[in-house]
Design a protein around this motif. Structure first.
Motif, PDB file in Angstrom:
ATOM      1  N   LEU A   1      -4.066  -9.416  12.859  1.00  0.00           N
ATOM      2  CA  LEU A   1      -3.081  -8.625  12.117  1.00  0.00           C
ATOM      3  C   LEU A   1      -3.593  -8.273  10.732  1.00  0.00           C
ATOM      4  N   ALA A   2      -3.620  -6.978  10.438  1.00  0.00           N
ATOM      5  CA  ALA A   2      -3.861  -6.503   9.076  1.00  0.00           C
ATOM      6  C   ALA A   2      -2.489  -6.357   8.417  1.00  0.00           C
ATOM      7  N   LEU A   3      -2.134  -7.332   7.597  1.00  0.00           N
ATOM      8  CA  LEU A   3      -0.795  -7.393   7.007  1.00  0.00           C
ATOM      9  C   LEU A   3      -0.810  -6.808   5.599  1.00  0.00           C
ATOM     10  N   PHE A   4       0.021  -5.771   5.386  1.00  0.00           N
ATOM     11  CA  PHE A   4       0.125  -5.098   4.094  1.00  0.00           C
ATOM     12  C   PHE A   4       1.478  -5.409   3.465  1.00  0.00           C
ATOM     13  N   TYR A   5       1.504  -5.499   2.133  1.00  0.00           N
ATOM     14  CA  TYR A   5       2.723  -5.893   1.422  1.00  0.00           C
ATOM     15  C   TYR A   5       2.604  -5.509  -0.050  1.00  0.00           C
ATOM     16  N   PRO A   6       3.725  -5.464  -0.782  1.00  0.00           N
ATOM     17  CA  PRO A   6       3.668  -5.170  -2.213  1.00  0.00           C
ATOM     18  C   PRO A   6       3.437  -6.459  -3.011  1.00  0.00           C
TER      19      PRO A   6
ATOM     20  N   ILE B   1       5.451  -4.314  12.928  1.00  0.00           N
ATOM     21  CA  ILE B   1       4.188  -3.770  13.435  1.00  0.00           C
ATOM     22  C   ILE B   1       4.284  -2.244  13.444  1.00  0.00           C
ATOM     23  N   VAL B   2       3.324  -1.601  12.809  1.00  0.00           N
ATOM     24  CA  VAL B   2       3.360  -0.152  12.638  1.00  0.00           C
ATOM     25  C   VAL B   2       2.438   0.573  13.613  1.00  0.00           C
ATOM     26  N   LYS B   3       1.251  -0.001  13.836  1.00  0.00           N
ATOM     27  CA  LYS B   3       0.271   0.719  14.650  1.00  0.00           C
ATOM     28  C   LYS B   3      -0.758  -0.252  15.200  1.00  0.00           C
ATOM     29  N   GLN B   4      -1.173   0.004  16.426  1.00  0.00           N
ATOM     30  CA  GLN B   4      -2.285  -0.738  17.001  1.00  0.00           C
ATOM     31  C   GLN B   4      -3.560   0.057  16.791  1.00  0.00           C
ATOM     32  N   LEU B   5      -4.610  -0.620  16.329  1.00  0.00           N
ATOM     33  CA  LEU B   5      -5.892   0.023  16.105  1.00  0.00           C
ATOM     34  C   LEU B   5      -6.763  -0.078  17.353  1.00  0.00           C
ATOM     35  N   SER B   6      -7.958   0.477  17.271  1.00  0.00           N
ATOM     36  CA  SER B   6      -8.890   0.436  18.399  1.00  0.00           C
ATOM     37  C   SER B   6      -9.418  -0.983  18.602  1.00  0.00           C
ATOM     38  N   ASP B   7      -9.600  -1.361  19.864  1.00  0.00           N
ATOM     39  CA  ASP B   7     -10.198  -2.662  20.144  1.00  0.00           C
ATOM     40  C   ASP B   7     -11.571  -2.778  19.494  1.00  0.00           C
ATOM     41  N   SER B   8     -11.899  -4.003  19.094  1.00  0.00           N
ATOM     42  CA  SER B   8     -13.195  -4.264  18.467  1.00  0.00           C
ATOM     43  C   SER B   8     -13.894  -5.394  19.215  1.00  0.00           C
TER      44      SER B   8
ATOM     45  N   ASN C   1     -18.322 -13.004  22.376  1.00  0.00           N
ATOM     46  CA  ASN C   1     -17.818 -12.271  23.554  1.00  0.00           C
ATOM     47  C   ASN C   1     -16.289 -12.171  23.549  1.00  0.00           C
ATOM     48  N   PHE C   2     -15.746 -11.750  22.410  1.00  0.00           N
ATOM     49  CA  PHE C   2     -14.315 -11.496  22.294  1.00  0.00           C
ATOM     50  C   PHE C   2     -14.080  -9.998  22.129  1.00  0.00           C
ATOM     51  N   LEU C   3     -13.042  -9.505  22.779  1.00  0.00           N
ATOM     52  CA  LEU C   3     -12.554  -8.144  22.557  1.00  0.00           C
ATOM     53  C   LEU C   3     -11.213  -8.271  21.846  1.00  0.00           C
ATOM     54  N   VAL C   4     -11.152  -7.761  20.623  1.00  0.00           N
ATOM     55  CA  VAL C   4     -10.022  -8.022  19.729  1.00  0.00           C
ATOM     56  C   VAL C   4      -9.147  -6.788  19.591  1.00  0.00           C
ATOM     57  N   ALA C   5      -7.840  -6.994  19.717  1.00  0.00           N
ATOM     58  CA  ALA C   5      -6.856  -5.933  19.484  1.00  0.00           C
ATOM     59  C   ALA C   5      -6.296  -6.096  18.069  1.00  0.00           C
ATOM     60  N   PRO C   6      -6.599  -5.174  17.149  1.00  0.00           N
ATOM     61  CA  PRO C   6      -6.075  -5.274  15.785  1.00  0.00           C
ATOM     62  C   PRO C   6      -4.768  -4.482  15.637  1.00  0.00           C
ATOM     63  N   PHE C   7      -3.887  -4.992  14.800  1.00  0.00           N
ATOM     64  CA  PHE C   7      -2.616  -4.333  14.511  1.00  0.00           C
ATOM     65  C   PHE C   7      -2.437  -4.199  13.006  1.00  0.00           C
ATOM     66  N   ILE C   8      -1.795  -3.092  12.596  1.00  0.00           N
ATOM     67  CA  ILE C   8      -1.334  -2.935  11.218  1.00  0.00           C
ATOM     68  C   ILE C   8       0.130  -3.364  11.172  1.00  0.00           C
ATOM     69  N   GLY C   9       0.434  -4.277  10.255  1.00  0.00           N
ATOM     70  CA  GLY C   9       1.808  -4.715  10.056  1.00  0.00           C
ATOM     71  C   GLY C   9       2.168  -4.675   8.588  1.00  0.00           C
ATOM     72  N   ILE C  10       3.459  -4.580   8.307  1.00  0.00           N
ATOM     73  CA  ILE C  10       3.916  -4.571   6.913  1.00  0.00           C
ATOM     74  C   ILE C  10       5.047  -5.578   6.736  1.00  0.00           C
ATOM     75  N   THR C  11       5.162  -6.071   5.542  1.00  0.00           N
ATOM     76  CA  THR C  11       6.330  -6.831   5.125  1.00  0.00           C
ATOM     77  C   THR C  11       6.713  -6.310   3.754  1.00  0.00           C
ATOM     78  N   LYS C  12       8.010  -6.225   3.490  1.00  0.00           N
ATOM     79  CA  LYS C  12       8.470  -5.506   2.296  1.00  0.00           C
ATOM     80  C   LYS C  12       8.538  -6.370   1.050  1.00  0.00           C
ATOM     81  N   LYS C  13       8.125  -7.631   1.170  1.00  0.00           N
ATOM     82  CA  LYS C  13       8.055  -8.470  -0.016  1.00  0.00           C
ATOM     83  C   LYS C  13       6.776  -9.287   0.032  1.00  0.00           C
ATOM     84  N   GLN C  14       6.312  -9.716  -1.124  1.00  0.00           N
ATOM     85  CA  GLN C  14       5.079 -10.490  -1.182  1.00  0.00           C
ATOM     86  C   GLN C  14       5.296 -11.844  -0.505  1.00  0.00           C
TER      87      GLN C  14
END
Length: 209
Positions: free
Chosen positions: A51-56, A115-122, A128-141
Motif C-alpha cells: 500500500l502506498a498510503l498518502f495523507y496530509p 483505496i483509490v487505485k490499483q497500480l500495475s503488478d511489479s 520470486n514475488f509478484l506484487v499488487a500495489p495500491f494507492i490509498g489515502i487517509t484524511k488525517k495524519q
C-alpha cells in the motif's frame, strides 16, 4: 503539494490508464529488465500486495509512507519499502492483503483508509514475488505504531517524489548483484531502489501527465 490539490488530481486520473511496465522500467535495475512476462509466468511467482498510503501532515502538505525493513536473514533485509507482504489464505483479494499488512506493520486500521487505485503488478526476481500495489489515502495524519518487521518510519513529501533532482543512480552490491549501477530515488536521505522505486515511478508518471 497541498493535500486538497492531491485529492483533486487523484480524482482526475482515477480512471486513466496506467504507465505500466514503461513507467516501472525507468527505475528498474538491469536484472529486472531480463524478465519478460512469459518468463515471469513460467516461474509461477508467489503473490503479495503493498500500500502506498498518502495523507496530509500538520501543514496540510501531502506525504506518503515508506518503511525501512528490520534486518533479518533474507533477500530484502533493511530495504526501503511500502507496508505490505504476502497474501494469506484468509485474504479475499489483494486489496485485503495490502490493508491487513498495513495494519499489522504500522498500525493504521483499514476503516481509516480509502483505496483509490490499483497500480500495475511489479515482479521481484530475487524472491520470486509478484506484487499488487495500491494507492490509498487517509484524511488525517496517522499515528504509526510499527511492529517488529519495521525498523523505521519514513514520511516523504509528495513534492520530493515529483522533484527531478531526487532521481539518481548508485553503485550497489547485494547477495544477487555485484557492483552495478541501479537507478534510484533519494528521499529523506534514504536510497529507494528496486521494486519500490519502480512503483513510485508509475505513481510519479500519473501525476506528471
Amino acid at each position: 503539494m497541498i493535500f486538497s490539490d492531491f485529492i483533486s488530481q487523484l480524482e482526475e486520473f482515477k480512471n486513466k490508464p496506467l504507465g505500466g511496465l514503461a513507467s516501472q522500467l525507468k527505475l528498474a535495475p538491469e536484472l529486472r529488465t531480463q524478465f519478460p512476462q512469459e518468463l515471469i509466468d513460467s516461474k509461477k511467482p508467489k503473490r503479495a500486495a503493498v500500500l502506498a498510503l498518502f495523507y496530509p501532515d500538520k501543514n496540510n502538505e501531502t506525504r506518503f509512507l515508506l518503511t525501512q525493513r528490520a534486518k533479518y536473514k533474507g533477500k530484502h533485509s533493511a530495504q526501503i519499502s511500502f507496508p505490505g507482504g504476502k497474501t494469506d489464505k484468509d485474504d479475499i483479494n489483494f486489496k485485503a492483503t495490502a490493508l491487513r499488512e498495513t495494519f499489522e506493520e504500522v498500525g493504521v486500521i483499514s476503516d481509516d483508509i480509502k483505496i483509490v487505485k490499483q497500480l500495475s503488478d511489479s515482479y521481484i526476481p530475487p524472491s520470486n514475488f509478484l506484487v499488487a500495489p495500491f494507492i490509498g489515502i487517509t484524511k488525517k495524519q496517522p499515528l504509526f505504531t510499527p511492529n517488529y518487521e519495521v525498523e523505521g518510519i519514513i514520511e516523504v513529501l509528495m513534492s520530493d517524489l515529483l522533484d527531478e533532482n531526487n532521481l539518481s543512480s548508485i553503485e550497489m552490491e547485494t547477495s544477487y548483484m555485484k557492483n552495478i549501477d541501479v537507478p534510484c530515488f533519494k528521499l529523506n536521505d534514504y536510497i529507494v531502489w528496486g521494486a519500490t522505486a519502480m512503483m513510485l515511478s508509475e505513481i510519479k508518471d500519473l501525476f506528471k501527465q
